[in-house]
Design a protein around this motif. Structure first.
Motif, short mmCIF file in Angstrom:
data_model
loop_
_atom_site.label_atom_id
_atom_site.label_comp_id
_atom_site.label_asym_id
_atom_site.label_seq_id
_atom_site.Cartn_x
_atom_site.Cartn_y
_atom_site.Cartn_z
N PHE A 199 67.08 19.69 30.08
CA PHE A 199 66.69 20.88 29.33
C PHE A 199 66.79 20.67 27.83
O PHE A 199 67.61 19.88 27.35
CB PHE A 199 67.61 22.06 29.69
N MET A 228 71.36 26.84 37.78
CA MET A 228 70.57 27.65 36.85
C MET A 228 70.87 29.15 37.00
O MET A 228 70.94 29.87 36.00
CB MET A 228 69.08 27.35 37.03
N LEU A 281 63.52 20.02 38.95
CA LEU A 281 63.15 20.98 37.91
C LEU A 281 61.62 21.08 37.78
O LEU A 281 61.05 22.17 37.67
CB LEU A 281 63.78 20.60 36.57
N PHE A 334 65.86 28.32 29.75
CA PHE A 334 65.55 27.01 30.33
C PHE A 334 64.19 26.46 29.91
O PHE A 334 63.16 26.97 30.32
CB PHE A 334 65.61 27.09 31.86
N HIS A 335 64.23 25.43 29.12
CA HIS A 335 63.00 24.79 28.67
C HIS A 335 63.06 23.31 29.06
O HIS A 335 63.91 22.57 28.55
CB HIS A 335 62.84 24.95 27.16
N PRO A 336 62.18 22.90 29.97
CA PRO A 336 62.21 21.50 30.40
C PRO A 336 62.07 20.56 29.20
O PRO A 336 61.30 20.82 28.27
CB PRO A 336 60.99 21.40 31.32
N SER A 337 62.83 19.47 29.23
CA SER A 337 62.76 18.47 28.17
C SER A 337 61.36 17.85 28.15
O SER A 337 60.60 18.01 29.11
CB SER A 337 63.77 17.36 28.45
N CYS A 361 60.53 19.88 21.63
CA CYS A 361 60.60 20.53 22.94
C CYS A 361 59.28 21.24 23.20
O CYS A 361 59.14 22.44 22.97
CB CYS A 361 61.75 21.53 22.97
#
Ligand code: GDP
Length: 478
Positions: free
Chosen positions: A133, A104, A388, A262-265, A29
């Motif tokens: 995410f 979110m 996103l 929230f961590h973008p993939s 990630c």
């Protein structure tokens, strides 16, 4: 000859002031620890107490995660059809409703609610969110394994509105009461909390202290919301003290929890970083413009209104309509404007304006829009990936103009730690308002004073609550 020595790069705090656990595999990630390179460093530091509570939440989550022994025990109880009071592991299951922004802000509210109750947050992940995410908690998962879950049809909003264990209906039908004499023997195995905008006054009893005491008896709470309901939690005496300890700065709650959760993939991170490097990184300043059209608007009038907002707030320079001879523009760094919208009209209007005319300041303006999807398609993963990415790209701006009533904009401003200029009144010329905070608005709050047992405007019940600038029926933290 001179030797070019690279100035030392300032060390970035990739754990965001201790908000992020160091116990993750970085490669799985990339956004988690690389975000700090893109965001301006935040001057809203998390309190030591919040950090301590997050770390203990993480261990609780790991201990109670799907398919652990304790999880299976709680599932067994769920199958048995009634609750016997809290177990060692108790859960809040979040269920989705509406677009990504709504999801979110409600997911963040559900997480805080779980944290306050020492419950574990699990997410009933819809197909259209799979791959958006990364996991937020180390060495575990927040995804509810829905295949083996005893309660079916979680995705169906309609089925759950009629669920026999909908909390509001059970109160209405007097099957359940906050009367302390309610014996544990008569408790159902779970409760469904219907917290979306269109719920009724019985559902909204969720926001009262007596009800919260009753809810503590349930190991399983299923919660569907599209709202940022954090402000109302402050009116529940049981939570208020803890909330003040967790967040000495009330108006940074979503900013901190959003960056925590929230961590973008990696695939979404690819969209973000490619776009940023190609169009935005080289600019000397970045302005984000989030244009969300709700209802019918006159395009020409609305476009002028938005442009007037940017000009009168000095976020963009005026153009020189006399078209004077060009000044020497070699090696002038551009100012970048990132427009996000479902349509391309506003972007084209702004781009043309700065193509056809010089600015009065000598600045050059680059105008960019990553996508124009034309229509909302929340059921499509690829559409949500772009949403996103664009929310995130907006958050990398130095200043933001956002549309009223839009949760898409709320998330961007929260991520970025930015107080946006709000397009509050499209009917009146030149009125855009610099928001006092970066917190989201709770659009459809309850209107009941639990203590006084009568209707009330919640914004008047505490000095730190007020009406939202962009939606006066809503309440927010100040
Ligand atoms: P809200 O309806 O404005 O509160 O925001 P939501 O995010 O809940 O729902 C709007 C949805 O429409 C987004 O999630 C996107 O799917 C789509 N959408 C709206 N505006 C934009 C935009 O500027 N860019 C992209 N890519 N999608 C958008």
């Amino acid at each position: 000859s001179t030797i070019d020595v690279e100035p030392p790069k300032p060390t970035v705090d990739k754990f965001l002031g201790g908000l992020l656990s160091p116990n993750f595999d970085e490669a799985s990630c990339l956004s988690r620890y690389q975000s700090a390179l893109f965001w301006k460093s935040s001057n809203h530091t998390p309190s030591p107490y919040l950090l301590q509570r997050l770390r203990s939440y993480e261990s609780l989550h790991k201990k109670c995660a799907p398919n652990t022994e304790l999880y299976n025990k709680s599932i067994e109880q769920l199958r048995s059809n009634h609750s016997t009071g809290p177990l060692e592991c108790n859960y809040v299951v979040w269920m989705a409703s509406d677009g990504l922004g709504n999801r979110m802000i409600s997911l963040t509210s559900a997480f805080l609610y779980a944290l306050l109750n020492n419950k574990v947050l699990l997410v009933d992940l819809p197909e259209d969110m799979k791959g958006l995410f990364c996991e937020p908690f180390p060495d575990t998962t927040w995804v509810l394994p829905s295949v083996d879950f005893p309660i079916k049809n979680l995705k169906s909003v309609w089925a759950f509105e009629k669920d026999p264990y909908r909390y509001g209906d059970m109160l209405k039908n007097k099957v359940l009461s906050t009367d302390l004499s309610t014996s544990n023997a008569s408790l159902p195995a779970y409760l469904y909390l219907h917290l979306i905008h269109a719920n009724d006054d019985f559902d909204k009893m969720f926001y009262c202290e007596d009800d919260q005491i009753l809810l503590q008896k349930f190991p399983w709470l299923l919660l569907r919301s599209n709202q940022y309901f954090v402000p109302a939690l402050f009116l529940i005496p049981e939570f208020e003290k803890e909330l003040n300890l967790l967040f000495p700065e009330r108006t940074s709650i979503f900013h901190l929890l959003g960056r925590y959760l929230f961590h973008p993939s990696n695939s979404v991170w690819g969209y973000i970083t490619r776009y940023y490097e190609a169009y935005l990184a080289n600019a000397k300043e970045r302005l984000g413009m989030q244009i969300r059209i709700l209802g019918n608007v006159d395009f020409a009038k609305h476009a002028s209104y938005i442009i007037n907002c940017a000009l009168s707030s000095k976020l963009l320079p005026d153009v020189d309509l006399k078209d004077s001879a060009p000044s020497n523009l070699t090696e002038v760094k551009p100012k970048a404007v990132l427009v996000t919208s479902l349509n391309s009209g506003y972007f084209e209007r702004l781009r043309d304006m700065y193509y056809e005319h010089a600015t009065t300041t000598g600045d050059v303006i680059g105008v960019y829009q990553p996508s124009h999807e034309e229509e909302q398609h929340t059921e499509k993963l690829n559409h949500n990936m772009k949403a996103l990415a664009e929310i995130y790209l907006l958050s990398l701006s130095d200043a933001l103009i956002t549309s009223r009533f839009s949760t898409f904009g709320y998330v961007a401003q929260g991520f970025g730690g930015l107080r946006p200029w709000l397009l509050v009144r499209p009917d009146a010329k030149n009125v855009c308002l610099h928001s006092v905070t970066m917190e989201p608005c709770f659009h459809f709050p309850p209107s009941y004073d639990c203590k006084a047992r009568r209707k009330a405007d919640l914004a008047t019940l505490a000095p730190f609550l007020g009406h939202c600038e962009d939606f006066p029926n809503g309440i927010k933290l100040f």
